[in-house]
Scaffold this motif. Structure first.
Motif, PDB file in Angstrom:
ATOM      1  N   GLU A  13      40.125  84.100   0.875  1.00 26.90           N
ATOM      2  CA  GLU A  13      40.868  83.619   2.040  1.00 26.90           C
ATOM      3  C   GLU A  13      41.152  84.754   3.018  1.00 26.90           C
ATOM      4  N   THR A  17      39.772  84.940   6.826  1.00 26.37           N
ATOM      5  CA  THR A  17      40.720  85.066   7.933  1.00 26.37           C
ATOM      6  C   THR A  17      40.371  86.259   8.810  1.00 26.37           C
ATOM      7  N   GLU A  96      50.807  86.683   8.589  1.00 23.25           N
ATOM      8  CA  GLU A  96      51.984  86.020   8.022  1.00 23.25           C
ATOM      9  C   GLU A  96      52.687  85.148   9.050  1.00 23.25           C
ATOM     10  N   LYS A  99      50.671  82.027   9.557  1.00 28.74           N
ATOM     11  CA  LYS A  99      50.777  81.132   8.393  1.00 28.74           C
ATOM     12  C   LYS A  99      52.074  80.338   8.471  1.00 28.74           C
ATOM     13  N   GLU A 100      53.156  81.035   8.820  1.00 30.18           N
ATOM     14  CA  GLU A 100      54.463  80.392   8.923  1.00 30.18           C
ATOM     15  C   GLU A 100      54.466  79.335  10.023  1.00 30.18           C
ATOM     16  N   ASN A 102      51.726  78.012  11.253  1.00 31.87           N
ATOM     17  CA  ASN A 102      50.517  77.209  11.132  1.00 31.87           C
ATOM     18  C   ASN A 102      49.684  77.237  12.415  1.00 31.87           C
TER      19      ASN A 102
END
Length: 106
Positions: A13, A17, A96, A99-100, A102
Motif C-alpha cells: 500500500e 501510494t 496520514e 487518510k484521515e 479520505n
C-alpha cells in the motif's frame, strides 16, 4: 541463494501510494510530474535495500538522472528541497492527513 522477502500488505500500500504521488521536488517548483519510488539509503550497503517505509516520490530526473538529484547532485538537491529525511517526514504527514480526510494526496 537467499529467499526474496515478500512485501507485506502495508508495504504494498505504501509503495502504491508513493508511486501515485507527484514528484515532491517538482511539486515544490509548481509542477506536477509523475514520480517513481525512491528508497532512502541510510546505513545500508550497496546490495541492501532500505525498508519500504523509507520512501519518497521523485521523478526520474530528481531521483537519478538530473544535475539536481539525490544520486547525482545531492548537495544542491538538499539545498533546494531539504534532506531526504525532512522530505520523508513531510510525505508521511501528508499521507496520514489524507487518510484521515479520505482525500487525494497533494
Amino acid at each position: 541463494m537467499a529467499k526474496k522477502k515478500v512485501k507485506t500488505k502495508a508495504e504494498k500500500e505504501r509503495l502504491q501510494t508513493i508511486s501515485e504521488m507527484p514528484c515532491y521536488a517538482c511539486f515544490q517548483d509548481g509542477r506536477e510530474v509523475d514520480a517513481e519510488v525512491h528508497h532512502i539509503r541510510k546505513h545500508t550497503g550497496m546490495g541492501l535495500r532500505p525498508p519500504h517505509s523509507d520512501t519518497i516520490p521523485l521523478c526520474y530526473s530528481h531521483h537519478r538522472t538530473g544535475k539536481i538529484s539525490v544520486h547525482l547532485g545531492k548537495k544542491e538537491f538538499e539545498k533546494r528541497y531539504g534532506t531526504e529525511q525532512e522530505i520523508l517526514k513531510i510525505i508521511n504527514r501528508e499521507i496520514e492527513k489524507c487518510k484521515e480526510e479520505n482525500q487525494v494526496i497533494f
